[in-house]
Design a protein around this motif. Structure first.
Motif, PDB file in Angstrom:
ATOM      1  N   THR A 163      12.380   1.238   7.942  1.00 45.45           N
ATOM      2  CA  THR A 163      13.213   1.510   9.108  1.00 45.45           C
ATOM      3  C   THR A 163      13.604   2.976   9.109  1.00 45.45           C
ATOM      4  OG1 THR A 163      15.252   1.056   7.933  1.00 45.45           O
ATOM      5  CG2 THR A 163      14.232  -0.795   9.048  1.00 45.45           C
ATOM      6  N   ILE A 164      14.085   3.449  10.253  1.00 48.51           N
ATOM      7  CA  ILE A 164      14.470   4.853  10.293  1.00 48.51           C
ATOM      8  C   ILE A 164      15.957   5.018  10.077  1.00 48.51           C
ATOM      9  CG2 ILE A 164      12.558   5.604  11.731  1.00 48.51           C
ATOM     10  CD1 ILE A 164      14.709   5.704  13.998  1.00 48.51           C
ATOM     11  N   SER A 165      16.696   3.914   9.930  1.00 47.51           N
ATOM     12  CA  SER A 165      18.138   4.087   9.770  1.00 47.51           C
ATOM     13  C   SER A 165      18.500   4.409   8.327  1.00 47.51           C
ATOM     14  CB  SER A 165      18.871   2.843  10.247  1.00 47.51           C
ATOM     15  OG  SER A 165      18.320   1.710   9.657  1.00 47.51           O
ATOM     16  N   GLU A 166      17.680   3.953   7.400  1.00 45.53           N
ATOM     17  CA  GLU A 166      17.964   4.315   6.023  1.00 45.53           C
ATOM     18  C   GLU A 166      16.629   4.557   5.340  1.00 45.53           C
ATOM     19  OE1 GLU A 166      19.289   0.592   3.896  1.00 45.53           O
ATOM     20  OE2 GLU A 166      19.345  -0.009   5.970  1.00 45.53           O
ATOM     21  N   ARG A 167      16.671   5.331   4.264  1.00 45.60           N
ATOM     22  CA  ARG A 167      15.421   5.589   3.569  1.00 45.60           C
ATOM     23  C   ARG A 167      15.501   5.016   2.173  1.00 45.60           C
ATOM     24  NH1 ARG A 167      11.836  11.036   3.423  1.00 45.60           N
ATOM     25  NH2 ARG A 167      10.416  10.317   1.831  1.00 45.60           N
ATOM     26  N   GLU A 168      14.689   3.993   1.954  1.00 42.10           N
ATOM     27  CA  GLU A 168      14.661   3.370   0.647  1.00 42.10           C
ATOM     28  C   GLU A 168      13.645   4.134  -0.179  1.00 42.10           C
ATOM     29  OE1 GLU A 168      13.257   2.077   3.294  1.00 42.10           O
ATOM     30  OE2 GLU A 168      14.606   0.597   4.136  1.00 42.10           O
ATOM     31  N   GLY A 169      13.885   4.193  -1.492  1.00 40.60           N
ATOM     32  CA  GLY A 169      12.911   4.845  -2.348  1.00 40.60           C
ATOM     33  C   GLY A 169      11.620   4.050  -2.348  1.00 40.60           C
ATOM     34  N   ARG A 170      11.761   2.756  -2.301  1.00 40.54           N
ATOM     35  CA  ARG A 170      10.617   1.891  -2.451  1.00 40.54           C
ATOM     36  C   ARG A 170      10.809   0.717  -1.512  1.00 40.54           C
ATOM     37  NH1 ARG A 170       6.801   0.394  -6.409  1.00 40.54           N
ATOM     38  NH2 ARG A 170       6.695  -1.859  -6.366  1.00 40.54           N
ATOM     39  N   ILE A 210       0.839  -1.209   0.000  1.00 38.64           N
ATOM     40  CA  ILE A 210       0.000   0.000   0.000  1.00 38.64           C
ATOM     41  C   ILE A 210       0.872   1.256   0.000  1.00 38.64           C
ATOM     42  CG2 ILE A 210      -1.742   1.289   1.310  1.00 38.64           C
ATOM     43  CD1 ILE A 210      -2.877  -1.177  -0.034  1.00 38.64           C
ATOM     44  N   LEU A 211       1.952   1.258   0.793  1.00 37.24           N
ATOM     45  CA  LEU A 211       2.823   2.434   0.829  1.00 37.24           C
ATOM     46  C   LEU A 211       3.472   2.665  -0.533  1.00 37.24           C
ATOM     47  CD1 LEU A 211       4.562   2.085   4.318  1.00 37.24           C
ATOM     48  CD2 LEU A 211       2.664   3.570   3.695  1.00 37.24           C
ATOM     49  N   ASN A 212       3.879   1.574  -1.189  1.00 36.83           N
ATOM     50  CA  ASN A 212       4.456   1.717  -2.528  1.00 36.83           C
ATOM     51  C   ASN A 212       3.423   2.260  -3.512  1.00 36.83           C
ATOM     52  OD1 ASN A 212       6.986   0.835  -1.822  1.00 36.83           O
ATOM     53  ND2 ASN A 212       6.610  -1.287  -2.393  1.00 36.83           N
TER      54      ASN A 212
END
Lengths: 343, 325
Positions: B261-268, A201-203
């Motif tokens: 997670t809050i340690s890294e931000r994935e685009g997707r 859903i987030l994607n």
């Protein structure tokens, strides 16, 4: 450059939770009022995602409902694309603006009418706003919307109970998109879902935002989800916005002690062996909030002034924070244990 | 090696329905060593709570243990008559459930509920039991325990109620605690408090824990070993660090990738398409095969059993391949 889409200033919503009149007379007790939202200000720019995060009872869902007009504000202003939408009369006057907003609710089981076929559910905003005329055209549009959210046009003939939680949330999103909104208010859209479905859903929401240029007001209690989706994050505590900042700033360099506490409370999936100090105490009742800064009973930095005086919002680079300790420079540096530094 | 506190072998839980028998738990085996915390994680419908209910003998009829055995300290408990099982429940196995409001009786003071449990299982006088109850409430961090013991459940907040439930589970020094989603109904800050408390108390009392939850974060913080369940079976079981950092089952890997997670931000986010199969439509072969990115022919025909994969066990043909070469 960026255009402000929604501006909320000093937004307030009080709920009367008094006992019935007779009880009040007999007990000699007065009226009781919950300050569910007490002076919240923020603004959202076109195309971005602004998240409100906080624990139960902090008023984040009430803000969502105020923004879409499901509640009337007790005070303050809501400006949407330059039109004043505070109050029912103002909303009627600016019907065209109002109809640019839609909402996605938390519970995909309760928010879809079980007796309606999916096609009718999704077509309702189209029919109501007379966006498209003619049964065949509406049907084609419904099919298009279903494909857009990853379902099949043939699903229009099914009933909601034939779908899983994640699929139902897709239907809710399709219904919201049917009204051709530019602004979506999402109230905990994934909290009722399992993690693998939540990721779907987030994607999907991210894809739709990129494709349709949507602006989101995203409400959640899950900081990791908020970190993933937002451009800016506001942290609420007992009806007030205690801090807001750009996502990288907020997670990399949190200022308000409550924000720090929330970040510390996230379970550590990386198993870095970070020790965490759970903050003692619980969220007080919003019926009888503590004096001064409402966080002071749980705050490690509280002093006399915090007990007396409500902190005003202080603008800092990339955000704002309402804390006496920040203003007086008593704030210890953030250990940065959870997140890579902002810079 | 010390004898395991709990040993579950080839457990099968069935629900007979008009449209045929549904298998909620299928051929599940695991054991819990003294003082160990075993996490059982999975999405809704994976059978994790059902496994917990089977162990304490609280399956809702018509659900029943159809095959396999459950041993507590070497003694078989799945075939015990109701009265015998009652003596074990509360005494040797404590239980903590998700919603502290429904697991406490709203009509009795919390003290009465603690004292009743203690008197049922331990040879004590009422005064001794009350003193023990106050001691327990202090231990779980309820301020003013001497006064609070005479309060009713509704006078406590959610976090405090869950503390009372923990005290209730610990009151007869059980050897095993089954905690079914103990923090799911709580806010994050309270969740952190309760996890820390549960971990500390079980270490102090030397009690083993079976922690059932959907939240990988809670498992990472608390458990020594973890069993990942999918469609009624264990997909992977092993030490927490191995499973989280070097998962061998594609489902576990997918699940870990799906968690923001809050340690890294994935685009997707890494998403697993589809949903867990319903119990009446579990696919042939490996139950995960329709959603698996690494599926090959054998997966659609043969059902894999748990096999060694690194430090853990995984039910995946790919794992076997890796071992054989």
């Amino acid at each position: 450059m960026a255009e402000t889409m929604l501006k909320v200033e000093g937004l307030k919503r009080y709920f009367d939770v008094s006992p019935p009149w007779l009880n009040r007379v007999l007990d000699g007790s007065g009226r009781r009022v919950v300050h569910a939202v007490d002076g919240v200000s923020f603004s959202i720019e076109r195309g971005e995602t602004f998240s409100l995060v906080g624990e139960s009872g902090c008023g984040k869902s009430t803000v969502a409902r105020l923004v879409v007009g499901l509640y009337d504000p007790s005070g303050g202003q809501i400006t949407f694309e330059g039109a004043d939408l505070s109050g029912a009369a103002a909303r009627r006057k600016h019907g065209d603006k109002q109809s640019r907003m839609q909402m996605i609710f938390q519970d995909p089981y309760a928010s879809l009418n079980p007796r309606w076929r999916v096609g009718r559910i999704i077509a309702e905003p189209i029919r109501f706003k007379k966006l498209i005329q003619g049964g065949d055209k509406i049907k084609a549009r419904v099919g298009e919307l279903l494909s857009l959210v990853g379902l099949s046009p043939a699903d229009a003939d099914k009933f909601p109970h034939e779908f899983s939680g994640g699929q139902r949330q897709r239907i809710s999103i399709a219904r919201a998109l049917a009204g051709q909104p530019e602004f979506l208010v999402c109230d905990e859209p994934t909290s009722a879902l399992d993690v693998s479905v939540q990721a779907q859903i987030l994607n999907l929401m991210a894809e739709l935002q990129a494709e349709l240029g949507l602006t989101y007001l995203f409400i959640s209690h899950n900081l990791a989800v908020v970190h993933h989706v937002s451009d800016k994050v506001g942290v609420m505590y007992l009806g007030r916005l205690v801090e807001w900042a750009e996502t990288r700033t907020l997670f990399g360099r949190p200022l308000h002690p409550y924000t720090r506490m929330l970040l510390d409370a996230i379970p550590d999936l990386d198993m870095s062996g970070r020790s965490r100090t759970p903050v003692a105490g619980e969220v007080p009742s919003p019926i009888n909030p503590p004096s001064g800064c409402s966080f002071h009973p749980r705050c490690p930095l509280a002093n006399e002034r915090c007990k007396r005086e409500v902190p005003q919002s202080l603008t800092v680079p990339g955000g704002a924070v309402a804390c006496h300790a920040v203003q007086e420079g008593r704030l210890p540096p953030w250990h940065g244990g959870t997140v890579a530094a902002a810079e | 090696m010390a004898e395991p506190v709990l040993e579950v072998k080839n457990l099968r839980v069935e629900f007979p329905t008009r449209r045929g028998t549904l298998v909620a738990v299928d051929d599940v085996s695991f054991s819990i060593a003294p003082g160990e915390v075993l996490g059982v994680v999975g999405e809704s419908g994976a059978g994790k709570s059902m496994t917990g209910s089977a162990v304490i003998g609280l399956l809702t009829p018509p659900g029943r243990v159809a095959a396999g055995e459950i041993r507590l300290m070497g003694r078989r408990i799945d075939k015990l008559p109701y009265g015998e099982m009652r003596k074990i429940r509360g005494r040797q196995i404590g239980a903590i459930f998700q919603d502290p409001l429904t697991s406490l009786n709203p009509l009795y003071r919390i003290g009465d509920q603690l004292v009743e449990t203690i008197l049922t299982h331990l040879p004590m006088t009422k005064a001794e039991a009350r003193a023990r109850a106050i001691g327990l409430l202090k231990e779980v961090g309820i301020p003013g325990a001497e006064d609070r013991i005479d309060h009713y459940p509704h006078q406590f907040s959610g976090g405090m109620r869950q503390r009372v439930v923990i005290a209730l589970a610990l009151c007869c020094n059980p050897t095993l605690i089954i905690a079914d989603e103990p923090t799911t109904a709580l806010d994050v800050s309270i969740q952190a408090q309760i996890i820390t408390l549960l971990k500390r108390l079980c270490a102090e009392h030397g009690c083993s824990v079976m922690l059932v939850t959907h939240d990988m974060g809670v498992i990472a913080e608390t458990a020594d070993r973890v069993a990942v369940m999918y469609a009624g079976r264990i997909a992977e079981i092993g030490p927490v660090r191995d499973v989280i950092k070097h998962a061998h089952h594609p489902y576990t890997r997918g699940l870990m990738g799906a968690i923001p997670t809050i340690s890294e931000r994935e685009g997707r986010l890494n998403q697993i398409d589809g949903a867990m199969p319903r119990l009446n439509a579990i696919p042939r072969g490996c139950a995960f095969n329709p959603r698996c990115p690494e599926v090959f022919d054998r997966c659609r025909v043969d059902r894999p059993d748990l096999m060694r994969a690194g430090g853990s066990l995984a039910a995946c043909w790919k794992a076997e391949e890796a071992v054989n070469g």
